[in-house]
Design a protein around this motif. Structure first.
Motif, PDB file in Angstrom:
ATOM      1  N   GLY A 275       0.813  -1.215   0.000  1.00 22.05           N
ATOM      2  CA  GLY A 275       0.000   0.000   0.000  1.00 22.05           C
ATOM      3  C   GLY A 275       0.849   1.268   0.000  1.00 22.05           C
ATOM      4  N   LEU A 276       1.990   1.222   0.679  1.00 26.43           N
ATOM      5  CA  LEU A 276       2.862   2.405   0.724  1.00 26.43           C
ATOM      6  C   LEU A 276       3.477   2.658  -0.646  1.00 26.43           C
ATOM      7  N   ILE A 277       3.732   1.598  -1.379  1.00 22.05           N
ATOM      8  CA  ILE A 277       4.310   1.736  -2.729  1.00 22.05           C
ATOM      9  C   ILE A 277       3.210   2.184  -3.701  1.00 22.05           C
ATOM     10  N   ALA A 278       2.036   1.574  -3.602  1.00 21.82           N
ATOM     11  CA  ALA A 278       0.927   1.940  -4.492  1.00 21.82           C
ATOM     12  C   ALA A 278       0.539   3.413  -4.304  1.00 21.82           C
ATOM     13  N   SER A 279       0.635   3.884  -3.053  1.00 23.01           N
ATOM     14  CA  SER A 279       0.228   5.270  -2.794  1.00 23.01           C
ATOM     15  C   SER A 279       1.382   6.256  -2.968  1.00 23.01           C
ATOM     16  N   GLY A 280       2.512   5.773  -3.468  1.00 24.92           N
ATOM     17  CA  GLY A 280       3.620   6.656  -3.825  1.00 24.92           C
ATOM     18  C   GLY A 280       4.462   7.123  -2.651  1.00 24.92           C
ATOM     19  N   GLN A 281       4.293   6.500  -1.491  1.00 20.94           N
ATOM     20  CA  GLN A 281       5.069   6.939  -0.325  1.00 20.94           C
ATOM     21  C   GLN A 281       6.433   6.253  -0.234  1.00 20.94           C
ATOM     22  N   LYS A 282       6.568   5.133  -0.928  1.00 25.92           N
ATOM     23  CA  LYS A 282       7.858   4.441  -0.961  1.00 25.92           C
ATOM     24  C   LYS A 282       8.124   3.967  -2.377  1.00 25.92           C
TER      25      LYS A 282
END
Ligand SMILES: NC(=O)c1ccc[n+]([C@@H]2O[C@H](COP(=O)([O-])OP(=O)(O)OC[C@H]3O[C@@H](n4cnc5c(N)ncnc54)[C@H](O)[C@@H]3O)[C@@H](O)[C@H]2O)c1
Length: 330
Positions: A275-282
């Protein structure tokens, strides 16, 4: 004030599978942004009955979508001999404001497709650029939905399938071609197939690890999505990045359970939740050599969100059977 009961036929008619990839991606983003309430799933082991079976309770609430509910679903090993699917379940949708049961619906169809779509969305974020070869290990229900969803996003990828039963591979290839227009190559040899994989999807009911570390190419994305460990310990311990859908769940179920219990891995070894990757945070993949292991044990939030879309459509189209469950309130 009535509840709408939706059969598997109803759900299938209301949910074109091509739409599920987008829904699953939306929920990964919501989860990454902290917009989902989702306690880890509870597992009910029913093997003491003498049957090899279990059920999971998977509640979730997505406030931005006014979607609350529970997937109640399990795996039943002896079903294969009866011509029944291994995975079966329902979704219950609850009105967050009043507690009214909005719907009780088949959860098998939703679960099968959101599992396939989770694989496809993980490929979107984590596979090597211009990857070609996708190897499906396990020619079962989830393997089919994963192959169809990956093909939907990556029509130029080459998909092949391995299974211990040749007749399962044959049926898989036939169904993928006739029903989903997805060409799939037959692979008899698991080692040979894995050695060529850019994306490796593990969706078997095997209970012992059988994928060896030395078979994996550089740059491979491995998606172990079964309920038990399928890749040997070294595959996990040597991964450049381990990504999970939810650490709270992955620690207790599926690929990482045993190594977590043995304290050989812990949350410190996890690079990120998807989820952090999908939401552009990582950042997800940083180069074409990284071996990434993404362990997706399944989010109840996906099922509840999708069930809410199905329910809204059913209301709009007048589909399903109205029943009175909470009659004291009506
Ligand atoms: N991660 C998730 O969100 C999620 C969701 C649903 C199911 N699952 C899990 O996915 C797995 C597959 O479920 P399914 O519904 O597709 O089951 P299925 O019974 O339809 O298919 C499983 C396939 O695996 C094959 N198989 C078993 N051992 C094998 C081995 N050693 N090598 C190659 N093939 C082998 C079987 O022959 C069968 O064709 C199960 O463990 C299930 O619990 C995960």
């Amino acid at each position: 004030m009535q509840t709408i009961a939706l059969s598997q036929q109803d759900v299938a008619a209301l949910l074109p599978y091509a739409e599920v990839n987008g829904m699953v991606d939306t929920v990964f983003k919501e989860w990454g942004n902290g917009n989902v309430v989702m306690p880890p799933k509870i597992n009910l082991d029913m093997s003491r009955s003498g049957y090899d079976s279990w059920n999971n309770a998977m509640p979730a609430f997505l406030p931005n979508h006014n979607a609350a509910g529970l997937k109640w679903i399990g795996g039943y090993k002896s079903n294969a001999d009866k011509g029944l699917p291994y995975i079966r379940g329902i979704v219950i949708l609850t009105e967050p404001e009043t507690g009214r049961t909005l719907s009780v619906m088949d959860g098998t169809y939703i679960s099968d497709w959101r599992t396939g779509a989770s694989a496809a969305v993980a490929v979107k974020y984590l596979a090597r650029k211009n990857f070609k070869k996708v190897v499906m290990i396990g020619a079962g229900t989830q393997g089919k939905t994963a192959a169809a969803c990956i093909h939907e996003l990556f029509p130029d990828s080459e998909i092949s399938v391995v299974d211990i039963f040749p007749e399962k591979r044959t049926a898989f290839i036939k169904e993928m071609s006739e029903k989903f227009h997805v060409p799939v190559k037959d692979e008899k040899d698991v080692e040979g197939a894995v050695r060529t994989a850019d994306v490796l999807v593990l969706l078997t009911t095997a209970k012992k690890p059988f994928i060896k570390n030395e078979w994996l190419k550089d740059g491979v994305l491995t998606l172990p999505m079964g309920s038990y460990q399928q890749a040997e310990d070294q595959v996990i311990l040597n991964a450049d990045k381990i990504i999970v859908d939810s650490w709270g769940q992955a620690a207790h179920r599926g690929e990482l359970k045993s190594l977590t219990e043995l304290r050989k891995i812990s949350e410190k070894n996890i690079y990120a939740e998807l989820g952090l990757i999908a939401s552009g945070q990582k950042i997800g993949r940083e180069n074409s050599k990284e071996r990434i292991l993404a362990v997706l044990v399944g989010l109840g939030a996906h099922d509840v969100f999708i069930a809410k879309q199905v329910y809204d459509k059913a209301v709009k189209n007048g589909r399903g059977q109205k029943i009175c469950l909470n009659d004291f309130a009506s």
